[in-house]
Each structure stands twice: as structure tokens, then as C-alpha cells.
Motif scaffolding. Structure first.
Motif, PDB file in Angstrom:
ATOM      1  N   UNK A  83      34.651  13.968  21.388  1.00  0.00           N
ATOM      2  CA  UNK A  83      34.860  12.720  22.139  1.00  0.00           C
ATOM      3  C   UNK A  83      35.506  11.679  21.351  1.00  0.00           C
ATOM      4  N   UNK A  84      34.703  11.278  20.218  1.00  0.00           N
ATOM      5  CA  UNK A  84      35.581  10.277  19.348  1.00  0.00           C
ATOM      6  C   UNK A  84      36.632  10.642  18.752  1.00  0.00           C
ATOM      7  N   UNK A  85      36.911  11.848  18.461  1.00  0.00           N
ATOM      8  CA  UNK A  85      38.217  12.210  18.022  1.00  0.00           C
ATOM      9  C   UNK A  85      39.334  12.026  19.032  1.00  0.00           C
ATOM     10  N   UNK A  86      39.021  12.709  20.115  1.00  0.00           N
ATOM     11  CA  UNK A  86      40.016  12.606  21.307  1.00  0.00           C
ATOM     12  C   UNK A  86      40.473  11.039  21.658  1.00  0.00           C
ATOM     13  N   UNK A  87      39.274  10.318  21.605  1.00  0.00           N
ATOM     14  CA  UNK A  87      39.357   9.067  22.112  1.00  0.00           C
ATOM     15  C   UNK A  87      40.304   8.092  21.119  1.00  0.00           C
ATOM     16  N   UNK A  88      40.293   8.675  19.544  1.00  0.00           N
ATOM     17  CA  UNK A  88      41.093   7.960  18.731  1.00  0.00           C
ATOM     18  C   UNK A  88      42.308   8.410  18.786  1.00  0.00           C
ATOM     19  N   UNK A  89      42.481   9.879  19.188  1.00  0.00           N
ATOM     20  CA  UNK A  89      43.923  10.212  19.247  1.00  0.00           C
ATOM     21  C   UNK A  89      44.790   9.795  20.392  1.00  0.00           C
ATOM     22  N   UNK A  90      44.069   9.850  21.484  1.00  0.00           N
ATOM     23  CA  UNK A  90      44.749   9.258  22.785  1.00  0.00           C
ATOM     24  C   UNK A  90      44.121   8.078  23.216  1.00  0.00           C
ATOM     25  N   UNK A  91      44.054   6.919  22.435  1.00  0.00           N
ATOM     26  CA  UNK A  91      43.327   5.771  23.028  1.00  0.00           C
ATOM     27  C   UNK A  91      43.923   5.102  24.404  1.00  0.00           C
ATOM     28  N   UNK A  92      45.170   5.480  24.858  1.00  0.00           N
ATOM     29  CA  UNK A  92      45.645   4.918  26.095  1.00  0.00           C
ATOM     30  C   UNK A  92      45.032   5.732  27.334  1.00  0.00           C
ATOM     31  N   UNK A  93      44.342   6.824  27.053  1.00  0.00           N
ATOM     32  CA  UNK A  93      43.965   7.786  28.110  1.00  0.00           C
ATOM     33  C   UNK A  93      42.336   7.459  28.179  1.00  0.00           C
ATOM     34  N   UNK A 230      40.562  14.415  31.213  1.00  0.00           N
ATOM     35  CA  UNK A 230      41.140  13.039  30.638  1.00  0.00           C
ATOM     36  C   UNK A 230      42.113  12.726  31.841  1.00  0.00           C
ATOM     37  N   UNK A 231      42.314  11.099  31.899  1.00  0.00           N
ATOM     38  CA  UNK A 231      43.256  10.415  32.535  1.00  0.00           C
ATOM     39  C   UNK A 231      44.223   9.533  32.125  1.00  0.00           C
ATOM     40  N   UNK A 232      45.383   9.696  32.832  1.00  0.00           N
ATOM     41  CA  UNK A 232      46.315   8.541  32.155  1.00  0.00           C
ATOM     42  C   UNK A 232      45.934   7.258  32.663  1.00  0.00           C
ATOM     43  N   UNK A 233      46.328   6.178  31.873  1.00  0.00           N
ATOM     44  CA  UNK A 233      45.844   4.859  32.288  1.00  0.00           C
ATOM     45  C   UNK A 233      46.261   4.478  33.592  1.00  0.00           C
ATOM     46  N   UNK A 234      47.589   4.927  33.862  1.00  0.00           N
ATOM     47  CA  UNK A 234      48.093   4.230  35.240  1.00  0.00           C
ATOM     48  C   UNK A 234      47.618   5.082  36.398  1.00  0.00           C
ATOM     49  N   UNK A 235      46.469   6.142  35.987  1.00  0.00           N
ATOM     50  CA  UNK A 235      45.910   6.822  37.205  1.00  0.00           C
ATOM     51  C   UNK A 235      46.890   7.901  38.048  1.00  0.00           C
TER      52      UNK A 235
END
Ligand SMILES: Nc1ncnc2c1ncn2[C@@H]1O[C@H](COP(=O)(O)OP(=O)(O)OP(=O)(O)O)[C@@H](O)[C@H]1O
Ligand SMILES: [Mg+2]
Lengths: 423, 232
Positions: A83-93, A230-235
Motif C-alpha cells: 500500500x505504501x508503495x502504491x500510494x507513493x507511486x500513484x499519489x493522485x489516486x 484504486x480510484x481516480x481523484x475525480x471519481x
């Protein structure tokens, strides 16, 4: 010169009214269908994304291959790190861990004896951490029928129908009998904090929503999770982006020799949503084609009749020295102006009704029998496409219709046209 | 008066295909017209008057022979050149359907000038002049259906004259008109013929028109049977 022809169109109702009405009707239907289908399909996609697939979903390869069996024995391990890794890699998701689980829910009486029981389809989500977005994402507050959202890891939400069947009210205990990640039997007591309505038959029959930390404990899934959504930030779902992200993720993280290695799957590859997305992609084209075809035929015939009525005018203009090609082009220009007027009016009408429909028609009564995963409200959605899509059939149909009718006129000999003057 | 030849007709014949065979509408026509003539093709119905006007006006092709109009052969002319010839040099007045119903008197008269790409100022002046000639200044904004038959014909004359063409071809311009109106438009045309040296060629069987002509060409069954200059 153009002004001259516009004046002609505006004054000659017979010349302009029928085509404008035809185009207005056609364009209105096209735009309404577009906004309506965009809304309905968009809601289906959205509901699926929120409830089940995410915009992308990370699972172990083996889990993905057996997804319909909810194989928690194939869950992802060491997910804290992942999770840490993914969040770092795709911070805008936005990333959320979930565990789907099945089991038997047992409602005990005051003596601890079974009062009632039933099979449950469970979903474990983050409900109690401070920055959880899942409660809002799943619209749980609003779906609540009785009680409240869980505040502790040992509290759960039951589907209201299920709770009624089990004769359970908020505050009562239920026992979940299932199996741990390692295949051992798991028996855990939960307190029902509230009941909810899913609006989907399959879930209303036996749905249960628990906090993920409680379920981890119950199923012995420490630092493991079935799925990471995972969700795009604009939903809103962006198919190309989802595919791109997944492909890239899999190049780095997936190992074809390791069935437990994580794989990222875009929404289109789950729940048959790919074919729905393709349908959404093509319905505009199909719709435009059908309407261009149908309206062109009407306008072609209208144009021929209008042309017959205007032979005198054509002959006169030829005699005065206008060239045939110029007359033909002026007919096309007229049709473009008419097409634009009809398209603007049609689009305006359709947008007006679409904006009323944006709130939606509540179909909850009708939808009782459906087991589709969708919100019970049918609503239109006005996307930027709605503003221009009507112009395609509106303009194409008038131009094609007029061009065909014009050829009939154009083909006639000058002298024959001229002859009409004497008639 | 200027004696330039503007129309030369040589051995002209026109045949129309009908059924399996052919119908000869004009044969062996030889005529010459000079600038400033006020001439008429006179003959019974079906004698070929309209057919001849159409060929002279490059709206139809000769079957045999040729017409030379302002130095251009009608036989060899291409459609582009033909419309240009009509646009610049010929004014037409027809028996019926002379005006575009959706446009006002002013706009109908303005139309030939739009085709000639004249400036707005030039157009305005020329249109008002033309309407003045025919005495219709008070009907500028009227639509054709608000006009009497005579007024419509006068608008048609104004439209034919507005670009000051060398040649006006008028096919039965007085049909459907009463005496008073007929004389009024004929007086107008005579005036324009004198003032601008415009050549007028009529097709008619109306005695009122015939009285005004300086030259009468009689047609019968597609042939010229008489060609008389009337001294006035
Ligand atoms: N396109 C055509 N096809 C066949 N025949 C034609 C055609 N145009 C004219 N004709 C024939 O040629 C003859 C001459 O016709 P035209 O129109 O020139 O007569 P006209 O002298 O103008 O008669 P009117 O006084 O009645 O106007 C007529 O018999 C007519 O039927
Ligand atoms: Mg005639």
C-alpha cells in the motif's frame, strides 16, 4: 450574398420550417438519448466501481483468476508495504484495501442457541480509521435504515432484509462462521450497529459490511488483504488511463512465475464491464448513423419537393446569370444554416429536459425484481459531448439530404429549368 | 445612333427530340440586330419565338447554325462563359415568374448586382435609379404578392435594366396586363431604349406591343416570313 440567402430562409417558412422541425426533432432525440444513456451507463459503471471493482484493482494473480470464489487463501500478503508503495507511486489516486468474504451468519437467542441463520456475502472495508473515504464512497450514511455506522472493529452493518429475516435489531450480536485465510474454521461474534438497504437484490438477501480490521482478526489475515481498489481523484473512470496504469504496474510488480505476485486489473476486465464500455463507446456512433440516415431520407424528399416548388426561382436565377454550381452551393449553404438552426434548437430542448432528468427518475419500485448492480435511479448526465453531438447528425443530414435533392435539380438542363418559367 | 451589330444569326435551326423523331422548332434563320434596336419576334403560338429568344440568350443550344452574341459564338460557348454573358450583358423579362416571392421589390432588383459583386453603395444607387425609371419608388419594401400584375412586370423591367445591359430579351412582357399597364411599361422601355441605347428584343403576339416596335420579324412554323423596319 450569404445575407441574401439567410433572409430568404427566414422568410420562406415552407423552405425552412419542415427541415428545421425534422432536424430539431432528430437532434433532440439524439442528444436526449446521449445524455440519458451516458447517465444510466455511467451510473452502472460508477456503481460497479464503487462497490466492487474500483477503477483499477490490485489482487494476487491467483486471486484474480478465481475471483468469483472469493479465494482469501490467495490474498495479497505484506500489504502494508505494498500500500505504501502504491500510494507513493500513484499519489493522485485513492487506494483502499478490501476483503470480500463469505460465511454463515448465526443469530443466537438469549441462551446462545441459534435463533436463525443464513448465508452471508460480506465486504470488509475501512470504516473506523479517521481518514476513511469508504463510508462516503459507498453512500453508507444514506443507505442506513436503522442504527448507525460502526465505530469499532467488532461492529457490522447488516442488510435490512437480512436482519429482518434473522429477527435482529441494531445492538444485537451475530456470529459469523467462516474460514480463515489458512482454511481453519473461524467463529467470531460481531455487534450489529445498524442495517442498510443496498438496492441490489443479491446483497439485500445476505449482505454484511464489516470493518476491515475486525475481519482481518476474524479471518487471520494480518497484513493481508483480498483486494486493493484504486480510484481516480475525480471519481470518474478513464479507461485509457486505467489500462495504462495497470500495464505499467504489472510490468514492475507482476511475476508470471509467482501466482501470489500482485496484478493490477482495470475496471473493463471485471464484471463484464468491458463490453458495456465498448457499447457506450459505440452507441453514439450507431445512433448518429441511424439518425443521419433517417433524417437524410426525409430531408432529401423534402428537398425535392421544395426544389420543385423553386424551379421557377432556379430558372430565373440561371437566366439572370447565376451559375448552376453557385446555385447548388447556395442550396447547400442554406441547408447548413438550417442545419445549424435545427441543431441549436434541438440541443437546447434536449439539454433542458436532460437537466430535469439529471436529478433522475426514481425507478426503485420497478427495479425490485432486478438483480443488476445498479442504483435504482435513472438519470441523465450532461457531459461536454451533449453540447456538440447533436450537430453531427443535424448538419450531416441536412447537407446529405440537400445534396441529393440538389443533384436532381442540378442534373436538369438549363433550358428545361428555364422552360418552367413559361409554364 | 450607334450601328454596332450585337446579334448575328446564321442559318439557325432548332430541333427538339419528341417521341421517336424530331420536331423542328426553328429552321434556316438568318438575322442581324444592331445596338439600340427595338425589335420584336411576332407570330402565332408555337411559331418558335421563345425558342429563339432562349438560344439568343444562351439558355439553349442551336441544333444547326450559330448565333453570335456580342462577339461570342453561342454554339461553342461553355456554361461558365454563358452565365457570365447573361450576368453582364443580358437582361431577361419573362411572361410569368419574374420575381422571387420571398424577396422585396428592392431585393429582387438588387439581385443581379449581387451576382456582379457590386459594392453596397453602387447597388443602392443603381437599384433606386432603376425603380425610379419604372416609377415604383413607393413599393420598395413590398413583396411580389402585394403587387399588381403591371407593377410586377415593371419590377421585372427594373431588374433587367438595373445592370444596364446591352440587350434586353422580353418574352411576352405584356401578357396578363391591361391596356393602361401595357402602355405604361412600353413607354418605360422606349424611354430606356432612347436614354441608354439598350437593345430590346421582344417575343410577342400582342398588338399593343407591336405598335411600339421599330422592327417586326414575323415567324411562322419556325421560319422568318417577314422582316420589316417601321419608320416612325
Ligand atoms: N423542349 C422542347 N421539347 C419539344 N418541343 C418543344 C420544346 N420547346 C419548344 N418546343 C416546341 O417548339 C415549338 C415552338 O415553341 P415556342 O415555345 O418557341 O413557341 P412560341 O412561339 O414561344 O409560342 P407561344 O406564343 O405559345 O409562347 C412549339 O411547337 C413547342 O411545342
Ligand atoms: Mg413563347
Amino acid at each position: 450574398m450569404l445575407k441574401f440567402f439567410i433572409r430568404g430562409i427566414l422568410r420562406d417558412r415552407q423552405r425552412s420550417l419542415l427541415p428545421i422541425i425534422v432536424i430539431t426533432i432528430g437532434v433532440t432525440i439524439v442528444v436526449l438519448l446521449q445524455t440519458y444513456l451516458t447517465g444510466v451507463f455511467g451510473d452502472m459503471i460508477d456503481f460497479n466501481a464503487k462497490f466492487s471493482t474500483g477503477h483499477v484493482k490490485v489482487m494476487s494473480q491467483a486471486y484474480y483468476e478465481n475471483m468469483d470464489q472469493i479465494p482469501n487463501d490467495l490474498a495479497l500478503l505484506e500489504t502494508g508495504e505494498l500500500m505504501n508503495e502504491i500510494q507513493k507511486q500513484y499519489p493522485d489516486m485513492n487506494w483502499s484495501e478490501r476483503i470480500s468474504f463469505g460465511g454463515l451468519v448465526d443469530a443466537p437467542d438469549e441462551n446462545g442457541e441459534t435463533k436463525a441463520q443464513g448465508p452471508a456475502a460480506g465486504m470488509a472495508i475501512d470504516m473506523i480509521s479517521e481518514n476513511s473515504v469508504e463510508i462516503e464512497r459507498l453512500n453508507l450514511e444514506k443507505s442506513l435504515v436503522k442504527g448507525e455506522i460502526p465505530k469499532n472493529s467488532n461492529e457490522v452493518l447488516l442488510s435490512d432484509d437480512f436482519a429482518t429475516k434473522l429477527k435482529i435489531s441494531p445492538g444485537d450480536q451475530v456470529t459469523l462462521i467462516g474460514s480463515t485465510m489458512y482454511g481453519a474454521m473461524s467463529i467470531t461474534n460481531f455487534t450489529v450497529s445498524g442495517t442498510i438497504k443496498f438496492g441490489v437484490m443479491a446483497l439485500d438477501r445476505g449482505g454484511i459490511i464489516a470493518d476491515i480490521s475486525g475481519v482481518r482478526e476474524a479471518l487471520d489475515m494480518q497484513d493481508a488483504t483480498g483486494e486493493i481498489l484504486g480510484y481516480f481523484s475525480d471519481n470518474s473512470y478513464d479507461d485509457l488511463k486505467a489500462i495504462e496504469i495497470s500495464t505499467y504496474f504489472n510490468e514492475i510488480h507482476s511475476d508470471s512465475t509467482d501466482v501470489f505476485s500482485p496484478t493490477m486489473v482495470p475496471l473493463r476486465e471485471m464484471n463484464n464491464l468491458g463490453s458495456m464500455l465498448d457499447l457506450i463507446g459505440s452507441f453514439s456512433g450507431i445512433m448518429i448513423f441511424i439518425f443521419v440516415f433517417a433524417m437524410s431520407i426525409v430531408l432529401w424528399n423534402g428537398g425535392l419537393l421544395g426544389g420543385l416548388r423553386r424551379y421557377g426561382e432556379m430558372g430565373l436565377r440561371l437566366a439572370i446569370g447565376e451559375r448552376k454550381g453557385h446555385i447548388y452551393r447556395s442550396l447547400i449553404s442554406e441547408s447548413i444554416i438550417i442545419g445549424i438552426i435545427g441543431s441549436i434548437v434541438g440541443t437546447a430542448i434536449a439539454l433542458f429536459f436532460s437537466s430535469l432528468l439529471e436529478k433522475g427518475i426514481d425507478m426503485s419500485g420497478v427495479m425490485q425484481e432486478s438483480s443488476m448492480m445498479m442504483s435504482p435511479v435513472f438519470r441523465a448526465e450532461i457531459t461536454p459531448t451533449a453540447y456538440y453531438i447533436g450537430f453531427i447528425p443535424g448538419l450531416l443530414a441536412t447537407i446529405v439530404g440537400t445534396a441529393l435533392a440538389g443533384i436532381g435539380i442540378y442534373k436538369r438542363q438549363t433550358a428545361e429549368l428555364f422552360k418552367e418559367l413559361g409554364a | 445612333m450607334n450601328n454596332k451589330t450585337i446579334i448575328t444569326i446564321n442559318n439557325l435551326a432548332k430541333r427538339f427530340p419528341i417521341g421517336g423523331g424530331e420536331f423542328t422548332a426553328l429552321k434556316n434563320i438568318n438575322l442581324k440586330f444592331e445596338a439600340g434596336e427595338f425589335a420584336g419576334l411576332v407570330g402565332p403560338s408555337g411559331s418558335g419565338k421563345t425558342t429563339m429568344l432562349n438560344i439568343i440568350g444562351s439558355l439553349d443550344n442551336p441544333s444547326d447554325g450559330d448565333v453570335t452574341l456580342l462577339g461570342t459564338s453561342i454554339k461553342k460557348i461553355n456554361p461558365k462563359r454563358a452565365s457570365s454573358l447573361r450576368k453582364h450583358h443580358i437582361g431577361f423579362i419573362f411572361q410569368t415568374y419574374n420575381l422571387m416571392p420571398v424577396y422585396t421589390v428592392y431585393e429582387n432588383v438588387e439581385f443581379p448586382l449581387l451576382l456582379l459583386k457590386k459594392s453596397a453603395a453602387e447597388r443602392r444607387k443603381a437599384v433606386l435609379d432603376a425603380l425610379e425609371w419604372v416609377g415604383l419608388m413607393d413599393k420598395i419594401k413590398s413583396k411580389p404578392k402585394q403587387l399588381s400584375g403591371g407593377e410586377s412586370q415593371r419590377v421585372a423591367i427594373a431588374r433587367a435594366m438595373v445592370k444596364r445591359p446591352e440587350l434586353v430579351l422580353a418574352d411576352e412582357p405584356t401578357a396578363n396586363l391591361d391596356k393602361e399597364n401595357s402602355y405604361h411599361i412600353l413607354d418605360t422601355m422606349v424611354k430606356l431604349n432612347k436614354e441608354l441605347n439598350t437593345t430590346f428584343l421582344f417575343a410577342t403576339h400582342d398588338d399593343k406591343v407591336i405598335k411600339y416596335l421599330n422592327r417586326i420579324i414575323r415567324l411562322e412554323d419556325g421560319k422568318v416570313v417577314a422582316d420589316d423596319i417601321i419608320k416612325k
